[in-house]
Design an enzyme around this catalytic site. Structure first.
Site, PDB file in Angstrom:
ATOM      1  N   TYR A  72       0.840  -1.211   0.000  1.00 58.26           N
ATOM      2  CA  TYR A  72       0.000   0.000   0.000  1.00 58.26           C
ATOM      3  C   TYR A  72       0.870   1.255   0.000  1.00 58.26           C
ATOM      4  O   TYR A  72       0.599   2.219  -0.705  1.00 58.26           O
ATOM      5  CB  TYR A  72      -0.919  -0.001   1.233  1.00 58.26           C
ATOM      6  CG  TYR A  72      -1.979   1.080   1.171  1.00 58.26           C
ATOM      7  CD1 TYR A  72      -3.266   0.779   0.717  1.00 58.26           C
ATOM      8  CD2 TYR A  72      -1.709   2.390   1.559  1.00 58.26           C
ATOM      9  CE1 TYR A  72      -4.243   1.757   0.642  1.00 58.26           C
ATOM     10  CE2 TYR A  72      -2.674   3.370   1.484  1.00 58.26           C
ATOM     11  CZ  TYR A  72      -3.945   3.058   1.032  1.00 58.26           C
ATOM     12  OH  TYR A  72      -4.898   4.025   0.956  1.00 58.26           O
ATOM     13  N   PHE A 124      -7.037  20.170 -24.522  1.00 57.67           N
ATOM     14  CA  PHE A 124      -7.782  18.934 -24.796  1.00 57.67           C
ATOM     15  C   PHE A 124      -9.141  18.993 -24.086  1.00 57.67           C
ATOM     16  O   PHE A 124      -9.305  19.736 -23.122  1.00 57.67           O
ATOM     17  CB  PHE A 124      -6.969  17.715 -24.332  1.00 57.67           C
ATOM     18  CG  PHE A 124      -7.669  16.429 -24.659  1.00 57.67           C
ATOM     19  CD1 PHE A 124      -7.864  16.050 -25.983  1.00 57.67           C
ATOM     20  CD2 PHE A 124      -8.188  15.621 -23.658  1.00 57.67           C
ATOM     21  CE1 PHE A 124      -8.551  14.879 -26.285  1.00 57.67           C
ATOM     22  CE2 PHE A 124      -8.867  14.450 -23.961  1.00 57.67           C
ATOM     23  CZ  PHE A 124      -9.050  14.072 -25.284  1.00 57.67           C
ATOM     24  N   ASP A 125     -10.114  18.198 -24.563  1.00 59.16           N
ATOM     25  CA  ASP A 125     -11.487  18.351 -24.040  1.00 59.16           C
ATOM     26  C   ASP A 125     -11.616  18.071 -22.541  1.00 59.16           C
ATOM     27  O   ASP A 125     -12.366  18.761 -21.848  1.00 59.16           O
ATOM     28  CB  ASP A 125     -12.532  17.571 -24.871  1.00 59.16           C
ATOM     29  CG  ASP A 125     -12.253  16.090 -24.982  1.00 59.16           C
ATOM     30  OD1 ASP A 125     -11.194  15.650 -24.524  1.00 59.16           O
ATOM     31  OD2 ASP A 125     -13.098  15.364 -25.549  1.00 59.16           O
ATOM     32  N   ASP A 214       0.866  19.547 -20.724  1.00 63.06           N
ATOM     33  CA  ASP A 214       0.021  18.366 -20.861  1.00 63.06           C
ATOM     34  C   ASP A 214       0.800  17.457 -21.802  1.00 63.06           C
ATOM     35  O   ASP A 214       0.894  17.703 -22.997  1.00 63.06           O
ATOM     36  CB  ASP A 214      -1.336  18.774 -21.436  1.00 63.06           C
ATOM     37  CG  ASP A 214      -2.208  17.568 -21.763  1.00 63.06           C
ATOM     38  OD1 ASP A 214      -1.705  16.429 -21.716  1.00 63.06           O
ATOM     39  OD2 ASP A 214      -3.393  17.769 -22.078  1.00 63.06           O
ATOM     40  N   ALA A 216       0.816  14.169 -22.786  1.00 61.30           N
ATOM     41  CA  ALA A 216       0.339  12.858 -23.252  1.00 61.30           C
ATOM     42  C   ALA A 216       1.182  12.307 -24.404  1.00 61.30           C
ATOM     43  O   ALA A 216       1.490  11.124 -24.445  1.00 61.30           O
ATOM     44  CB  ALA A 216      -1.127  12.967 -23.654  1.00 61.30           C
ATOM     45  N   LYS A 257      -0.921   7.032 -23.625  1.00 63.31           N
ATOM     46  CA  LYS A 257      -0.492   7.350 -24.990  1.00 63.31           C
ATOM     47  C   LYS A 257       0.986   6.994 -25.151  1.00 63.31           C
ATOM     48  O   LYS A 257       1.326   5.851 -25.356  1.00 63.31           O
ATOM     49  CB  LYS A 257      -0.724   8.845 -25.286  1.00 63.31           C
ATOM     50  CG  LYS A 257      -2.180   9.200 -25.573  1.00 63.31           C
ATOM     51  CD  LYS A 257      -2.957   9.478 -24.336  1.00 63.31           C
ATOM     52  CE  LYS A 257      -4.307  10.094 -24.624  1.00 63.31           C
ATOM     53  NZ  LYS A 257      -5.124  10.174 -23.412  1.00 63.31           N
ATOM     54  N   HIS A 449     -20.181  14.360 -25.986  1.00 63.41           N
ATOM     55  CA  HIS A 449     -19.902  13.479 -27.129  1.00 63.41           C
ATOM     56  C   HIS A 449     -19.855  12.000 -26.758  1.00 63.41           C
ATOM     57  O   HIS A 449     -20.119  11.144 -27.582  1.00 63.41           O
ATOM     58  CB  HIS A 449     -18.603  13.894 -27.826  1.00 63.41           C
ATOM     59  CG  HIS A 449     -17.433  14.061 -26.907  1.00 63.41           C
ATOM     60  ND1 HIS A 449     -17.332  15.088 -25.995  1.00 63.41           N
ATOM     61  CD2 HIS A 449     -16.305  13.322 -26.752  1.00 63.41           C
ATOM     62  CE1 HIS A 449     -16.192  14.977 -25.339  1.00 63.41           C
ATOM     63  NE2 HIS A 449     -15.559  13.918 -25.766  1.00 63.41           N
TER      64      HIS A 449
HETATM   65  N1  F0G Z   1      -4.521  15.436 -22.584  1.00 59.82           N
HETATM   66  C1  F0G Z   1      -4.507  15.071 -23.877  1.00 59.82           C
HETATM   67  C2  F0G Z   1      -3.718  15.862 -24.876  1.00 59.82           C
HETATM   68  C3  F0G Z   1      -5.233  13.948 -24.287  1.00 59.82           C
HETATM   69  O1  F0G Z   1      -5.224  13.609 -25.564  1.00 59.82           O
HETATM   70  C4  F0G Z   1      -5.954  13.217 -23.310  1.00 59.82           C
HETATM   71  C5  F0G Z   1      -6.743  12.059 -23.690  1.00 59.82           C
HETATM   72  C6  F0G Z   1      -5.934  13.646 -21.970  1.00 59.82           C
HETATM   73  C7  F0G Z   1      -5.196  14.766 -21.651  1.00 59.82           C
HETATM   74  C8  F0G Z   1      -6.685  12.934 -20.893  1.00 59.82           C
HETATM   75  O2  F0G Z   1      -6.083  11.734 -20.597  1.00 59.82           O
HETATM   76  O3  F0G Z   1      -7.729   9.966 -21.261  1.00 59.82           O
HETATM   77  O4  F0G Z   1      -5.845   9.477 -19.706  1.00 59.82           O
HETATM   78  O5  F0G Z   1      -7.751  10.842 -18.959  1.00 59.82           O
HETATM   79  N2  F0G Z   1      -6.983  11.782 -24.881  1.00 59.82           N
HETATM   80  C9  F0G Z   1      -7.662  10.615 -25.384  1.00 59.82           C
HETATM   81  C10 F0G Z   1      -7.827  10.758 -26.865  1.00 59.82           C
HETATM   82  C11 F0G Z   1      -8.885  10.207 -24.665  1.00 59.82           C
HETATM   83  O6  F0G Z   1      -8.541   9.935 -27.454  1.00 59.82           O
HETATM   84  O7  F0G Z   1      -7.216  11.652 -27.466  1.00 59.82           O
HETATM   85  P1  F0G Z   1      -6.907  10.443 -20.101  1.00 59.82           P
END
Ligand code: F0G
Length: 457
Positions: A72, A124-125, A214, A216, A257, A449
């Protein structure tokens, strides 16, 4: 003769996928209310919905999972991951989270307050969602070149520093930090140059603001820097990554990613005080600070995946596969964001279907038709994702209306890419017969979406 290009790995395990008929797919997509997120995955032949969490782990990663330490607190897997993150990014402090948006949730719980303005390059969304959920707003300072899909620019992910400086001057104390998304997913998997990162850093210092990456797809971004930014041609990916992160104070990471794991994320930072503040929210939302939503075995696989994800031969193969798909589409005249991005092809639905009004979701319509034609699942990154304005509740119509075909890492062969090309060409050849798009029958108040229900307009 020049030796042809091939993957720097061979296949040890395979997973069956099933072909289906157009009639079956027409029924399935109707049952899913024309929302591709609602399809059963076994009804998809080639799944390009996302490159997130869909990559194939290596034998080394699976091996590392067997030696995960599930304690843990204070597990060796945590320390292994901590050392790897520190070595690759230079950040001393880190918190594991279950995925990228969880990292945003924890970090923004400390940094974002009602009325704040967060400038950056096309958030990102989920990033935007977590900011707007806190009654703050985003300000997109991406360079204008990114919004013309026909224009070739090596770094369409860049921030326009004049736009950014204007925001910093105008809103001063209301700006908690500047965010750079690497690569810029929403603009088409487009990279940010190291010069732009340094310029943003200078502005941040001038206005005394921290910089968040960010991250990813940071490794893909580094690959593009090596290939497209002449001064960095002779640097290794590792060196470039180090210099990139030297321009930031903190990072959020969706490990799903570029770190090639199926689940996981983290926050990393330099400031011990920020680490302490984030730890409180991490413990509340994610888990104790040495596992934060991840099991020990998953942290082991992530530490290994971070190193594999920055391997030049791997990155070259991966990005060349995306290019292989995109170049064939271009040869058929299919309109896509150029230059071709790192993780996906972004089809310009406004140019594909100029006769379908924006109110009828041309990109979602195209994604549906591609699925029916070839069993290929892409995703709309357009009006559905842009969502409604939080204040007026009107639909926001973004400059770009895309269908994204995201390529999972190490999963599909170029034969699969050829199927995608043929299916899309067939839709393109018949595009004038499609007269109408879709309309919404049911939607959620935020991030609609994923669950939206639609019908034929
Ligand atoms: N930032 C970016 C640039 C992303 O593309 C994503 C996720 C996230 C943050 C959030 O990360 O999914 O691990 O919570 N992108 C995916 C996509 C879902 O399909 O582009 P997460």
């Amino acid at each position: 003769m020049k030796l042809p290009f091939a993957e720097p790995y061979k296949i040890k395990v395979v997973e069956s996928i099933r072909r289906s008929s157009r009639e079956e797919r027409r029924k399935w997509i109707g049952d899913a209310h024309y929302n591709l997120f609602q399809l059963h995955s076994e009804h998809v032949f080639i799944d390009l919905l996302t490159d997130s969490g869909t990559g194939a782990m290596s034998d080394q990663q699976w091996g590392a999972m067997m030696t995960g330490d599930e304690s843990y607190a204070g597990s060796s897997s945590y320390y292994k991951l901590k050392d790897t993150i520190e070595e690759i990014t230079g950040f001393d402090y880190f918190l594991p989270t279950h995925q990228g948006r969880a990292a945003e949730n924890v970090l923004f719980s400390v940094l974002v307050n009602e009325g704040d303005i967060v400038p950056g390059n096309s958030h990102f969304d989920t990033t935007k969602g977590h900011i707007e959920f806190r009654r703050a707003i985003t300000n997109d300072c991406t360079i204008d070149e990114a919004f013309d899909t026909t224009l070739i620019h090596p770094f369409k992910g860049n921030v326009n520093t004049e736009k950014l400086e204007k925001v910093l001057q105008e809103y001063g104390d209301k700006v908690p930090f500047i965010i750079l998304t690497l690569t810029n997913n929403s603009a088409g998997g487009q990279p940010v140059s190291l010069k732009n990162m340094h310029d943003v850093r200078k502005l941040a210092d001038k206005y005394n603001k921290p910089v968040l990456f960010d991250s990813a797809r940071f490794a893909e971004n580094a690959y593009f820097i090596k290939i497209r930014e002449p001064e960095y041609r002779d640097r290794t990916i590792r060196e470039i990554v180090h210099e990139m992160f030297s321009c930031a104070d903190m990072m959020t990471m969706s490990s799903k990613k570029d770190a090639i794991v199926n689940m996981g994320g983290f926050i990393a930072m330099r400031d011990p005080e920020l680490f302490r503040q984030c730890s409180v929210f991490n413990i509340m939302f994610e888990g104790y600070i040495t596992y934060g939503g991840m099991s020990g075995r998953d942290m082991n696989a992530l530490a290994q995946g971070l190193n594999e994800g920055i391997d030049f031969d791997f990155l070259e193969t991966r990005i060349n596969q995306v290019e292989y798909l995109g170049q064939q589409l271009l040869d058929f005249g299919i309109p896509i964001q150029q230059p071709i991005g790192g993780h996906a092809i972004f089809i310009d639905a406004k140019r594909f279907f100029p006769h379908i009004p924006k109110e009828e979701f041309p990109a979602q319509t195209l994604a549906n038709l591609l699925y029916i034609e070839g069993g290929v699942r892409g995703v709309e990154i357009g009006t559905l994702v842009a969502d409604r304005d939080p204040v007026t509740r009107e639909n926001r119509y973004p400059a770009l209306e895309f269908v994204r075909l995201a390529i999972p890492r190490r999963v599909y062969t170029n034969n699969h890419m050829d199927v995608v090309v043929a299916a899309l060409k067939n839709v393109y050849d018949n595009r004038e017969e499609i007269k109408t798009g879709l309309r919404i029958t049911r939607e959620a108040p935020i991030m609609r979406h994923f669950t939206v229900e639609m019908e034929l307009a």
